[in-house]
Scaffold this motif. Structure first.
Motif, mmCIF file in Angstrom:
data_model
loop_
_atom_site.group_PDB
_atom_site.id
_atom_site.type_symbol
_atom_site.label_atom_id
_atom_site.label_comp_id
_atom_site.label_asym_id
_atom_site.label_seq_id
_atom_site.Cartn_x
_atom_site.Cartn_y
_atom_site.Cartn_z
ATOM 1 N N PHE A 43 0.833 -1.201 0.000
ATOM 2 C CA PHE A 43 0.000 0.000 0.000
ATOM 3 C C PHE A 43 0.868 1.252 0.000
ATOM 4 C CE2 PHE A 43 -2.027 -3.423 2.492
ATOM 5 C CZ PHE A 43 -2.998 -3.775 1.556
ATOM 6 N N GLU A 44 0.518 2.198 -0.840
ATOM 7 C CA GLU A 44 1.267 3.445 -0.934
ATOM 8 C C GLU A 44 1.362 4.147 0.421
ATOM 9 O OE1 GLU A 44 3.087 4.927 -3.405
ATOM 10 O OE2 GLU A 44 2.776 3.063 -4.515
ATOM 11 N N SER A 45 0.316 4.060 1.226
ATOM 12 C CA SER A 45 0.277 4.779 2.504
ATOM 13 C C SER A 45 1.332 4.303 3.502
ATOM 14 C CB SER A 45 -1.108 4.665 3.129
ATOM 15 O OG SER A 45 -1.409 3.303 3.402
ATOM 16 N N ASN A 46 1.782 3.047 3.392
ATOM 17 C CA ASN A 46 2.784 2.548 4.341
ATOM 18 C C ASN A 46 3.842 1.670 3.671
ATOM 19 O OD1 ASN A 46 1.290 0.219 3.935
ATOM 20 N ND2 ASN A 46 0.534 0.085 6.034
ATOM 21 N N LYS A 47 4.066 1.884 2.380
ATOM 22 C CA LYS A 47 5.026 1.019 1.682
ATOM 23 C C LYS A 47 6.453 1.197 2.199
ATOM 24 C CE LYS A 47 6.313 3.566 -2.449
ATOM 25 N NZ LYS A 47 6.420 3.482 -3.881
ATOM 26 N N PHE A 50 6.744 -1.175 4.927
ATOM 27 C CA PHE A 50 6.854 -2.537 4.398
ATOM 28 C C PHE A 50 8.288 -2.808 3.947
ATOM 29 C CE2 PHE A 50 7.476 -5.243 0.792
ATOM 30 C CZ PHE A 50 7.002 -6.448 1.267
ATOM 31 N N HIS A 51 8.841 -1.892 3.121
ATOM 32 C CA HIS A 51 10.196 -2.102 2.596
ATOM 33 C C HIS A 51 11.221 -2.173 3.733
ATOM 34 C CE1 HIS A 51 9.433 -2.138 -1.658
ATOM 35 N NE2 HIS A 51 8.748 -1.021 -1.593
ATOM 36 N N ALA A 52 11.071 -1.327 4.739
ATOM 37 C CA ALA A 52 11.998 -1.378 5.877
ATOM 38 C C ALA A 52 11.897 -2.719 6.594
ATOM 39 C CB ALA A 52 11.703 -0.224 6.840
ATOM 40 N N ARG A 53 10.667 -3.205 6.784
ATOM 41 C CA ARG A 53 10.491 -4.494 7.466
ATOM 42 C C ARG A 53 11.087 -5.628 6.651
ATOM 43 N NH1 ARG A 53 4.601 -6.749 9.103
ATOM 44 N NH2 ARG A 53 4.516 -7.363 6.914
ATOM 45 N N PHE A 54 10.841 -5.629 5.343
ATOM 46 C CA PHE A 54 11.384 -6.709 4.520
ATOM 47 C C PHE A 54 12.905 -6.621 4.457
ATOM 48 C CE2 PHE A 54 12.289 -9.522 1.072
ATOM 49 C CZ PHE A 54 11.287 -10.462 1.127
ATOM 50 N N ASP A 79 -3.774 0.811 -10.467
ATOM 51 C CA ASP A 79 -4.618 0.493 -9.314
ATOM 52 C C ASP A 79 -3.938 -0.320 -8.215
ATOM 53 O OD1 ASP A 79 -4.456 -1.789 -10.892
ATOM 54 O OD2 ASP A 79 -6.486 -2.440 -10.443
ATOM 55 N N ARG A 80 -2.633 -0.580 -8.356
ATOM 56 C CA ARG A 80 -1.999 -1.471 -7.374
ATOM 57 C C ARG A 80 -0.483 -1.288 -7.381
ATOM 58 N NH1 ARG A 80 -3.437 -7.798 -6.328
ATOM 59 N NH2 ARG A 80 -1.304 -8.528 -6.230
ATOM 60 N N THR A 81 0.110 -1.390 -6.192
ATOM 61 C CA THR A 81 1.564 -1.419 -6.052
ATOM 62 C C THR A 81 1.922 -2.806 -5.543
ATOM 63 O OG1 THR A 81 1.636 0.943 -5.545
ATOM 64 C CG2 THR A 81 3.569 -0.351 -4.951
ATOM 65 N N GLU A 82 2.956 -3.400 -6.128
ATOM 66 C CA GLU A 82 3.341 -4.764 -5.758
ATOM 67 C C GLU A 82 4.826 -4.838 -5.408
ATOM 68 O OE1 GLU A 82 0.302 -7.232 -8.637
ATOM 69 O OE2 GLU A 82 2.256 -6.661 -9.439
ATOM 70 N N PHE A 83 5.133 -5.704 -4.489
ATOM 71 C CA PHE A 83 6.501 -6.091 -4.187
ATOM 72 C C PHE A 83 6.651 -7.503 -4.752
ATOM 73 C CE2 PHE A 83 9.527 -8.256 -1.306
ATOM 74 C CZ PHE A 83 10.652 -7.484 -1.573
ATOM 75 N N LEU A 122 0.411 -4.203 6.304
ATOM 76 C CA LEU A 122 1.457 -3.870 5.335
ATOM 77 C C LEU A 122 1.343 -4.655 4.037
ATOM 78 C CD1 LEU A 122 4.626 -3.544 7.620
ATOM 79 C CD2 LEU A 122 3.064 -1.764 6.855
ATOM 80 N N VAL A 123 0.634 -5.777 4.060
ATOM 81 C CA VAL A 123 0.528 -6.637 2.879
ATOM 82 C C VAL A 123 -0.928 -6.998 2.645
ATOM 83 C CG1 VAL A 123 1.201 -8.858 1.861
ATOM 84 C CG2 VAL A 123 2.830 -7.610 3.269
ATOM 85 N N GLY A 124 -1.349 -6.871 1.387
ATOM 86 C CA GLY A 124 -2.698 -7.288 1.005
ATOM 87 C C GLY A 124 -2.645 -8.690 0.419
ATOM 88 N N ALA A 125 -3.103 -8.816 -0.795
ATOM 89 C CA ALA A 125 -3.123 -10.120 -1.470
ATOM 90 C C ALA A 125 -1.701 -10.618 -1.708
ATOM 91 C CB ALA A 125 -3.867 -10.000 -2.799
ATOM 92 N N ILE A 126 -1.535 -11.928 -1.598
ATOM 93 C CA ILE A 126 -0.248 -12.576 -1.870
ATOM 94 C C ILE A 126 -0.466 -13.619 -2.952
ATOM 95 C CG2 ILE A 126 1.606 -14.029 -0.962
ATOM 96 C CD1 ILE A 126 1.063 -12.790 1.793
ATOM 97 N N GLU A 127 0.388 -13.579 -3.969
ATOM 98 C CA GLU A 127 0.350 -14.583 -5.031
ATOM 99 C C GLU A 127 1.683 -15.317 -5.042
ATOM 100 O OE1 GLU A 127 -0.981 -13.159 -8.885
ATOM 101 O OE2 GLU A 127 -1.776 -11.381 -7.884
#
Length: 138
Positions: A43-47, A50-54, A79-83, A122-127
């Motif tokens: 998510f843009e609001s807390n990416k 997320f990156h710091a945690r990963f 419509d989406r940001t992905e790691f 910090l994470v939505g859908a996972i594929e």
């Protein structure tokens, strides 16, 4: 309509990048080796969180459980940001065992709880895609 094209392009890019890494020496190793493509919606609001945690925690802890991270990317659509990242494994059993150990890791559990409390989800859908190279792959 754009999503299938984007994901196909992302998969091709990930496979091309994985192919650039060292190939196992023996035919047996090559036949059993797999690569795992992981795609996380972030998510843009807390990416940044997320990156710091990963970067600072997940990757380090993963290595202690035998993870071999080949490459990592951030991908965006309208419509989406992905790691996106690719892992290399000697075989699927090792992959499953390593994931189970990582998910049960006490330090990782505490870090996830703390960062979620501080920054929200910090994470939505996972594929996931488990990929085995073809016999004619470079």
């Amino acid at each position: 309509m754009h999503r299938p094209i984007r994901r196909s392009a992302l998969l091709v890019a990930a496979l091309a990048a994985a192919a650039a890494f060292a190939i196992p020496a023996s035919a047996t190793e090559r036949a059993t080796m797999i690569e795992q493509l992981r795609i996380y919606e972030i998510f843009e609001s807390n990416k940044d969180a997320f990156h710091a945690r990963f970067r600072d925690h997940a990757a380090r802890i993963m290595k202690t459980h035998g993870f071999d991270i080949a490459a990592m990317w951030e991908a965006k659509s309208k419509d989406r940001t992905e790691f996106v990242y690719v892992l290399r494994w000697p075989d699927e059993a090792t992959m499953r065992e390593s994931w189970a150990r990582f998910m049960q890791d006490a330090e990782w559990s505490k870090i996830k709880d703390r960062t979620s409390a501080e920054h929200g989800r910090l994470v939505g859908a996972i594929e996931e895609r488990v990929m085995q190279r073809t016999s004619y792959s470079p």
